[in-house]
Design an enzyme around this catalytic site. Structure first.
Site, PDB file in Angstrom:
ATOM      1  N   GLY A  86       0.847  -1.182   0.000  1.00  0.00           N
ATOM      2  CA  GLY A  86       0.000   0.000   0.000  1.00  0.00           C
ATOM      3  C   GLY A  86       0.884   1.234   0.000  1.00  0.00           C
ATOM      4  N   TYR A  87       0.282   2.360  -0.344  1.00  0.00           N
ATOM      5  CA  TYR A  87       1.022   3.609  -0.481  1.00  0.00           C
ATOM      6  C   TYR A  87       0.532   4.627   0.532  1.00  0.00           C
ATOM      7  CZ  TYR A  87       3.085   1.511  -4.488  1.00  0.00           C
ATOM      8  OH  TYR A  87       3.793   0.660  -5.280  1.00  0.00           O
ATOM      9  N   LEU A  88       1.480   5.207   1.258  1.00  0.00           N
ATOM     10  CA  LEU A  88       1.163   6.169   2.296  1.00  0.00           C
ATOM     11  C   LEU A  88       1.192   7.596   1.778  1.00  0.00           C
ATOM     12  CD1 LEU A  88       3.341   4.488   5.028  1.00  0.00           C
ATOM     13  CD2 LEU A  88       0.862   4.432   4.878  1.00  0.00           C
TER      14      LEU A  88
END
Length: 168
Positions: A30-32
């Site tokens: 996932g990308y923050l």
């Protein structure tokens, strides 16, 4: 660990035979931060947990995507916490590592979940020159290295894989 990543990405025209005979890695990521540099990614790579900072770098040849990556190991607990903070959705995929010769490896990503049906292959290179000299095998499809729709940090934001599969 800090490293330069020089890579090309392709759609897959036809999967190699005996795909299951190659090394496989299960990836969840996932990308923050997808709106500005650096891109921050949290990833489960089999049973390893990694936080990655990824900075895009320019390329003179416009042949390959070049990034600076800094990867830091994190605990499972940190991963689970950061996972709740991501932009968009979690990406799930199986990655098959297929040797191509000359030290090159095709990293075939077969996506699951909301991206089921998408299959891409990436190859990493030691230099831009080697990327420029690369001749893709017949089973590779269209070069999408610079098509932002196929960047994982963009894929996590789409609602349905049909959004990109229909336009090829």
């Amino acid at each position: 660990m800090s490293q330069n990543e020089i890579e090309k990405k392709y759609l897959i025209q036809k999967l190699p035979e005996n795909l299951e005979s190659y090394e496989k890695v299960r990836i969840e990521q996932g990308y923050l931060n997808t709106c500005s540099a650096p891109v921050l990614r949290v990833r489960k790579y089999n049973e390893k947990y990694i936080l990655c900072y990824k900075f895009k770098q320019s390329t003179d040849l416009n042949v390959a995507s070049i990034s600076k990556e800094i990867e830091l190991p994190i605990t499972e607990e940190a991963y689970q916490h950061l996972k709740t903070k991501i932009d968009g959705r979690m990406i799930e995929k199986d990655r098959y590592l297929v040797p191509l010769g000359n030290g090159l490896v095709a990293e075939i990503d077969i996506f699951d979940g909301f991206l089921k049906g998408l299959e891409v292959v990436e190859v990493e290179f030691e230099s831009e020159e080697k990327a420029n000299q690369f001749k893709a095998p017949e089973w590779f499809g269209k070069d999408v290295t610079f098509d932002v729709r196929y960047k994982n940090a963009q894929l996590c934001k789409i609602s349905d894989v049909i959004e990109i599969l229909e336009n090829n």
